[in-house]
Design a protein around this motif. Sequence first.
Motif, PDB file in Angstrom:
ATOM      1  N   TYR A 123       0.866  -1.165   0.000  1.00 57.74           N
ATOM      2  CA  TYR A 123       0.000   0.000   0.000  1.00 57.74           C
ATOM      3  C   TYR A 123       0.910   1.225   0.000  1.00 57.74           C
ATOM      4  O   TYR A 123       1.907   1.258   0.715  1.00 57.74           O
TER       5      TYR A 123
ATOM      6  N   GLU B 247       0.874   5.625  -0.330  1.00 58.15           N
ATOM      7  CA  GLU B 247       0.262   6.926  -0.557  1.00 58.15           C
ATOM      8  C   GLU B 247       1.342   7.974  -0.328  1.00 58.15           C
ATOM      9  O   GLU B 247       2.122   7.867   0.609  1.00 58.15           O
TER      10      GLU B 247
ATOM     11  N   VAL C 145       2.736  15.302   0.235  1.00 56.80           N
ATOM     12  CA  VAL C 145       3.653  16.378  -0.130  1.00 56.80           C
ATOM     13  C   VAL C 145       3.524  17.502   0.893  1.00 56.80           C
ATOM     14  O   VAL C 145       2.463  17.709   1.472  1.00 56.80           O
TER      15      VAL C 145
ATOM     16  N   ASN D  38       4.165  21.518   1.298  1.00 58.71           N
ATOM     17  CA  ASN D  38       4.477  22.795   0.674  1.00 58.71           C
ATOM     18  C   ASN D  38       5.597  23.457   1.465  1.00 58.71           C
ATOM     19  O   ASN D  38       5.440  23.730   2.661  1.00 58.71           O
TER      20      ASN D  38
ATOM     21  N   LYS E 155       2.360  23.260   4.860  1.00 56.03           N
ATOM     22  CA  LYS E 155       1.126  22.476   4.918  1.00 56.03           C
ATOM     23  C   LYS E 155       1.271  21.196   4.094  1.00 56.03           C
ATOM     24  O   LYS E 155       1.910  21.191   3.055  1.00 56.03           O
ATOM     25  N   GLN E 156       0.629  20.142   4.599  1.00 63.16           N
ATOM     26  CA  GLN E 156       0.748  18.843   3.934  1.00 63.16           C
ATOM     27  C   GLN E 156      -0.477  18.523   3.100  1.00 63.16           C
ATOM     28  O   GLN E 156      -1.559  19.038   3.334  1.00 63.16           O
ATOM     29  N   ASN E 157      -0.267  17.620   2.179  1.00 68.47           N
ATOM     30  CA  ASN E 157      -1.324  17.251   1.264  1.00 68.47           C
ATOM     31  C   ASN E 157      -1.136  15.792   0.874  1.00 68.47           C
ATOM     32  O   ASN E 157      -0.025  15.367   0.589  1.00 68.47           O
ATOM     33  N   LEU E 158      -2.228  15.020   0.885  1.00 67.19           N
ATOM     34  CA  LEU E 158      -2.115  13.632   0.453  1.00 67.19           C
ATOM     35  C   LEU E 158      -2.190  13.573  -1.064  1.00 67.19           C
ATOM     36  O   LEU E 158      -2.962  14.301  -1.681  1.00 67.19           O
ATOM     37  N   VAL E 159      -1.386  12.708  -1.636  1.00 64.73           N
ATOM     38  CA  VAL E 159      -1.416  12.554  -3.088  1.00 64.73           C
ATOM     39  C   VAL E 159      -1.652  11.086  -3.406  1.00 64.73           C
ATOM     40  O   VAL E 159      -0.882  10.222  -2.988  1.00 64.73           O
ATOM     41  N   SER E 160      -2.725  10.835  -4.111  1.00 62.84           N
ATOM     42  CA  SER E 160      -3.010   9.453  -4.465  1.00 62.84           C
ATOM     43  C   SER E 160      -2.220   9.070  -5.707  1.00 62.84           C
ATOM     44  O   SER E 160      -2.111   9.849  -6.651  1.00 62.84           O
TER      45      SER E 160
ATOM     46  N   GLU F   3      -3.760   9.239  -9.344  1.00 60.91           N
ATOM     47  CA  GLU F   3      -3.778  10.414 -10.205  1.00 60.91           C
ATOM     48  C   GLU F   3      -2.642  10.411 -11.220  1.00 60.91           C
ATOM     49  O   GLU F   3      -2.697  11.111 -12.215  1.00 60.91           O
TER      50      GLU F   3
ATOM     51  N   TYR G  63       4.174  19.276  -9.057  1.00 61.29           N
ATOM     52  CA  TYR G  63       3.822  20.412  -8.201  1.00 61.29           C
ATOM     53  C   TYR G  63       4.650  21.631  -8.573  1.00 61.29           C
ATOM     54  O   TYR G  63       4.156  22.753  -8.590  1.00 61.29           O
TER      55      TYR G  63
ATOM     56  N   VAL H  87       7.672  21.496  -3.261  1.00 54.64           N
ATOM     57  CA  VAL H  87       7.237  20.555  -2.230  1.00 54.64           C
ATOM     58  C   VAL H  87       8.319  19.559  -1.837  1.00 54.64           C
ATOM     59  O   VAL H  87       9.235  19.276  -2.603  1.00 54.64           O
TER      60      VAL H  87
END
Lengths: 467, 366
Positions: A371, A373, A376, A378, A383-388, A391, A419, A426
């Motif tokens: 598994y 995921e 990233v 910034n 600030k964080q961000n999930l990236v699947s 995509e 990004y 990032v």
Amino acid sequence: MGIKSPEHIIKKLTAEVAIFPLATFRVLFGALMVFSTIRFWYNGWIDDFYLTPTYFFSYFGQEWILPYNEMFIYSLFIIMALSAAGIMLGLFFRASSLLFFLSFTYVELIDKTTYLNHYYFVSVMAFLLILTPAHRALSLDSKLFPRFKSWVVPRWSILALQCQIAILYFYAGIAKLNYDWLVNAQPMGLWLKSKADFPILGQLLVMEETAFIFSWAGMLFDICIAFLLFSKKLRPLAYLAVVVFHLLTHFLFPIGVFPWVMIGVTLIFFSADWHERGWRRVYGFCKIIWSSLIRVYTSDSMGNQTVNDKRTTPNYKLSTINYGLLSLLALHFTIQLLVPLRHHLSDENLYWTENGYRFSWRVMLMEKTGYLEFRVRNISTQKQNLVSIDEYFTAFQQRQLVTQPDMILQAAKVIARDYESQGIQVEVYADSFVSLNGKKHRPFVNPTVNLASLKIDQKRDWIVKYD
Amino acid sequence: MGSNFKISLFLIAVACFSSCRDEDEKCDPAPNFCTNSADSRLTDIRDITILPAYEEVLTKVAELNTAFSAFSANTSESNLENVQSSLKTAWMSWQKASPFNFGPALDNELKSNVNSFPVDSFTVLQRVMNEDYTLIANPTKGFPAVDLLVNGIAGNNTDITALYSGADGSKFKTYLEAVINDVSDRIMTVKSEWEGQYGECFPKNTGFATGSSFSLFINDYIKDWEEIKRGRIALPLGLLTFLTPLQDRVECYYGEYSQELALEHTLSHYNIYLSDSYSGIQELVQDVTEFIGEDGQTLDEAIVAQFELAILKLSEVPDPLSETILDDFDTVNEAYLALQDMVVLLKTDMTSGLNIIINYSDVDGD
């Protein structure tokens, strides 16, 4: 026996032997490759693997190898199919085999996702085939250019192919000498447990004992089979084992044309006499049906001339010993013997980090699920961000990506670049877990390492240790 | 030697013949397996899990239709409330039918037509005003569109009722009727395919290989679970948008019971896993021996515990979810993490233990 002088070895290697085993190999290999190429096309895999994805997992330094566009990739497959047919028919053989090797290898190098040991095997065999005079007889070339016709070939041309097959089996067998395979009968147990609905044998296959028998038998088969095939006395039995073994793998596992390739190519171990009888039988059989067509193929004198006559009257004199070629072969086999051992250079767990896993004949050796995921951050806002991964990569790519570190690193770079192109700098982190041979999942990538900052050939210490 | 040659030629011929036959089957994932004998687990999955789920949601959608007819004939606040509560019941029962997005459901694009959110409210209202009742783009129909039309076109029920009895009332009614009928028709089509040839062949496509019924079932079961995690929680919470919450991305924005829907969805997954009345996924997972968790936990125990945790954490999230994501990030995030840990168990350990290949694509291995 004793130690032989180099001159003696060279004399042995260049001794003239009948072409029949090599010709059989050429025809079967070419035919299987035609079939395999058409099958690949027919299954829609050219689109699925080379046109659908947006990104490709290139090999290090080979980033220029891309499908480019529909026209280009389909042309490659057409060239591949035609050149395979050229190999089979022995038509413009040198060009055909070279083109086949180049087009096939190019396609294989586009994306690591599609790496299969048997594709690598095809590439290597095609490379060796370019060097052999497999078209000197029983070919269209020998009909078109009778000047080059010869019923004999140097022994190395057959021996090289035999040795390459031996290396495949032997290393595949050695790789099975590991704790999980022998003591736990894993992943064989996992694989067989899902075969309860197999016709007739289902209940037998799911038994634990069967997994052990298959694991050990598979290991012994792989290690011994080449030696048995070299032995004149044991050869028929060994070939029967080859057929049974590969048929079993065909029925039990989704491994495509590989079983047929192996059943076909191992015939090269049989004697020239055996192959000659085979050719005569096929010739006699086909004569009834397609006499006109086949007459082009085999010399019309074949029916009434003995082989000995032909051996003594080769139309084409083999060139003097080609030391360049022999050196090239020596280099090739040195590499072939060393490359599968390269993982010893690192202290990593090979099955976990897969450093040195590819190009080493580790065939059907482990079961990995994972598994993955990405996250990233910034850099300016923190600030964080999930990236699947959905995509960016196709389902097919994801399946390989989630368990293979070098691909994970490449994917992280793809995401960072994406990004960046949107004007966001990032850091890229991965939350990932992998289960090896059915054991409970463990954390895989160290979630605190910014993957975007790593070099692509970075030592894999960013993978959580497996102990 | 001559006979050896014949034998090997024969073996190759036999092998080629059988391979070609096998290829045909592989190339045609549609059920061509009706000659095999049925697997009782698959029969149970069809008869006890899948068909009843479609039947239930159809019944509830029919009730919604009845409530709508009453409201249409007699446009009152109390009749509107009936429509609203029937919508909720129907939408809740959809959660049980959501995890089977393969076969007929996939062919008929059931999920995307019935439950794509957020609804494109601008387009819906524009089409209503233009009296354009053909339902095209997915975000203009399904349960979320009903939600908009019965819960969201005005601030309270008095005003909504007023709109339905006003000058444009018949336009709203016609569009709403079209949406409800579309949902009903689509589920009906899928259900009848399950009762027809597909359903008949489903239990006969045995085994665990890629393309087998069980593999399709498990793959979509996991995919659907990921959608709870991702689409229903992570996305509105802002986990995919650098922590900028997206309030209108919740499943039920206007009716404000997104958490209830998500919880029901989670429970339906749990029930499918347990399949109390027959030997289903849980019994297969109980046979997995390689997995040894903390304190000797089996894979089944780990999965059950994780279900319980996910349900607990999700229960602690108050509705309306669209507000909670702003007020209480941590509570929602904990629910997200519980759902997430379950994905790892399902995707790595369960698929490995059952030898099911995730991400359907028919491809060679070695």
